[in-house]
Write a protein that holds these residues in place. Sequence first.
Motif, PDB file in Angstrom:
ATOM      1  N   ASN A  32      33.795 -71.257 -47.059  1.00  0.00           N
ATOM      2  CA  ASN A  32      33.081 -70.841 -48.269  1.00  0.00           C
ATOM      3  C   ASN A  32      32.526 -72.027 -49.063  1.00  0.00           C
ATOM      4  N   THR A  33      31.942 -72.953 -48.332  1.00  0.00           N
ATOM      5  CA  THR A  33      31.329 -74.133 -48.943  1.00  0.00           C
ATOM      6  C   THR A  33      30.086 -73.708 -49.713  1.00  0.00           C
ATOM      7  N   LYS A  34      30.007 -74.088 -50.960  1.00  0.00           N
ATOM      8  CA  LYS A  34      28.964 -73.544 -51.829  1.00  0.00           C
ATOM      9  C   LYS A  34      27.586 -74.155 -51.558  1.00  0.00           C
ATOM     10  N   ARG A  35      27.502 -75.488 -51.479  1.00  0.00           N
ATOM     11  CA  ARG A  35      26.205 -76.144 -51.311  1.00  0.00           C
ATOM     12  C   ARG A  35      26.258 -77.105 -50.131  1.00  0.00           C
ATOM     13  N   ILE A  36      25.362 -76.889 -49.177  1.00  0.00           N
ATOM     14  CA  ILE A  36      25.288 -77.716 -47.977  1.00  0.00           C
ATOM     15  C   ILE A  36      23.884 -78.290 -47.866  1.00  0.00           C
ATOM     16  N   GLY A  37      23.793 -79.544 -47.491  1.00  0.00           N
ATOM     17  CA  GLY A  37      22.500 -80.165 -47.219  1.00  0.00           C
ATOM     18  C   GLY A  37      22.492 -80.751 -45.822  1.00  0.00           C
ATOM     19  N   ILE A  38      21.390 -80.596 -45.097  1.00  0.00           N
ATOM     20  CA  ILE A  38      21.254 -81.232 -43.782  1.00  0.00           C
ATOM     21  C   ILE A  38      20.017 -82.109 -43.808  1.00  0.00           C
ATOM     22  N   ARG A  99      24.737 -71.793 -50.012  1.00  0.00           N
ATOM     23  CA  ARG A  99      23.387 -72.250 -49.688  1.00  0.00           C
ATOM     24  C   ARG A  99      23.407 -73.430 -48.739  1.00  0.00           C
ATOM     25  N   LEU A 100      22.445 -73.408 -47.813  1.00  0.00           N
ATOM     26  CA  LEU A 100      22.198 -74.540 -46.937  1.00  0.00           C
ATOM     27  C   LEU A 100      20.740 -74.956 -47.124  1.00  0.00           C
ATOM     28  N   ASP A 101      20.506 -76.194 -47.544  1.00  0.00           N
ATOM     29  CA  ASP A 101      19.160 -76.696 -47.805  1.00  0.00           C
ATOM     30  C   ASP A 101      18.811 -77.830 -46.847  1.00  0.00           C
ATOM     31  N   ILE A 102      17.559 -77.879 -46.452  1.00  0.00           N
ATOM     32  CA  ILE A 102      17.051 -79.015 -45.679  1.00  0.00           C
ATOM     33  C   ILE A 102      16.541 -80.065 -46.664  1.00  0.00           C
ATOM     34  N   ILE A 103      16.996 -81.297 -46.473  1.00  0.00           N
ATOM     35  CA  ILE A 103      16.635 -82.397 -47.355  1.00  0.00           C
ATOM     36  C   ILE A 103      15.869 -83.443 -46.557  1.00  0.00           C
TER      37      ILE A 103
END
Length: 426
Positions: A32-38, A99-103
């Motif tokens: 349940n990780t809230k904010r992920i960036g790749i 959320r998973l966002d592309i950075i």
Amino acid sequence: FRRKTCNLIIARQNGKTFTVRALLLASLYVFNTKRIGIMAQDRKQSLETMGNIVDVINSQSWLRDRLKRENRSHGEERLEIWCEHHPNPCPPGCHTVRRLDIISATPRAARGKTLDLLYIDELREISPATWAAAEPTLRARKNSQLWTSSNAGDDTSVVLNTLRDSAMSANSERFGYWEWSANPDLKISDRKGWRQANPSLGHLINEQDLEDSFNRNSPDVFETESLCRWRAALDSPFNIEAFDLGLDLNLTMDPTLPTWMGLDLTFNRTEAYLVSAQEHPDGLRIFLHRWIKDNAIGERELASEIAVLARQYKARQIAYDPATAGFVAPHLQKAGIRMQENGWGSAYFATLCDVTASAMNSERLKHPGQSELRDHLVACARRPASDGGWRIARRASQSPISAAVALVLAVGHAEVPRTQIVSHVG
């Protein structure tokens, strides 16, 4: 988590992508990780990772039921997952959506973000400035983690090399580093080293495939890509002594000579370099124009000044790398200047590097002794290309090599017959 930073270093095609996909799915659905960036040097690579995750989600109804939204709009690529309470009401304090966002792999893109998990692919390609902006995004969150993956780098892989040195010298329970690589004392033909660097040998990879790669690729490429073994950056691939022999302080540009130009800028856009190669019976005459500004160089002002030079010397074309000069090219095209796109990472840029080195070795390059150009040539390093060729490495030293890139773009196109260029681009 036991580790704050986790680094996975392994040869290609050993299941790294599958492992990372499992990590990201577990973070979204189990932890349940809230904010992920790749992040990856190539944005398309990050999109492919996200697409693989979506494929798995859509294959299982219990995963698909929690998929809220997938956004692929440029600059807004994002995956949103309902929390574990869905479809029931959430208790107080729940953030409802994961959320998973592309950075993008730029310092600006990473700044101002706060993450619980950051995954960086191909760490060997990440610049120190991008790393410096990305690493602090995790500091404000408890139990946050940074994951990286890569295969071996070289002396230009500053961030990866720093982390590797830390792993070899430090003893921290918060720092994880796992590397599969061939023993450096083994010859590249020793199959014991092949097994050491490829734990999936016999499962995802067969020995015949590695043998084909060994026979097909240069030793540099095989050692880096298949043995995950570090190669020290070599001295400049250019024959500086031969370049120095071309010194002629009396040379000036001649508007009657056939002229090719190459344009490149530093990534922060504070320096711009235009190299002109003029064809003369005694060889190619090379001239450098340089622009420097404390802040980013204005695209319209720069394009205007370059257009004047291109018209004055009737330039056949200006070749450029879209990653550095792409913001200037449209203005020059509107001004009627013929522009030729040649990305630094393209296979054809490697061809231009080889052609330029050959011209230098044969002492065909004449120049009026502009020190900036020589300094940039000295700062270059040779990076193997996957097709067996090579290209100059942009981050060969702390100093830029944009003048050398511009030289390659100008000289390469002047030396290679135009029909061959058009055929390749087409």
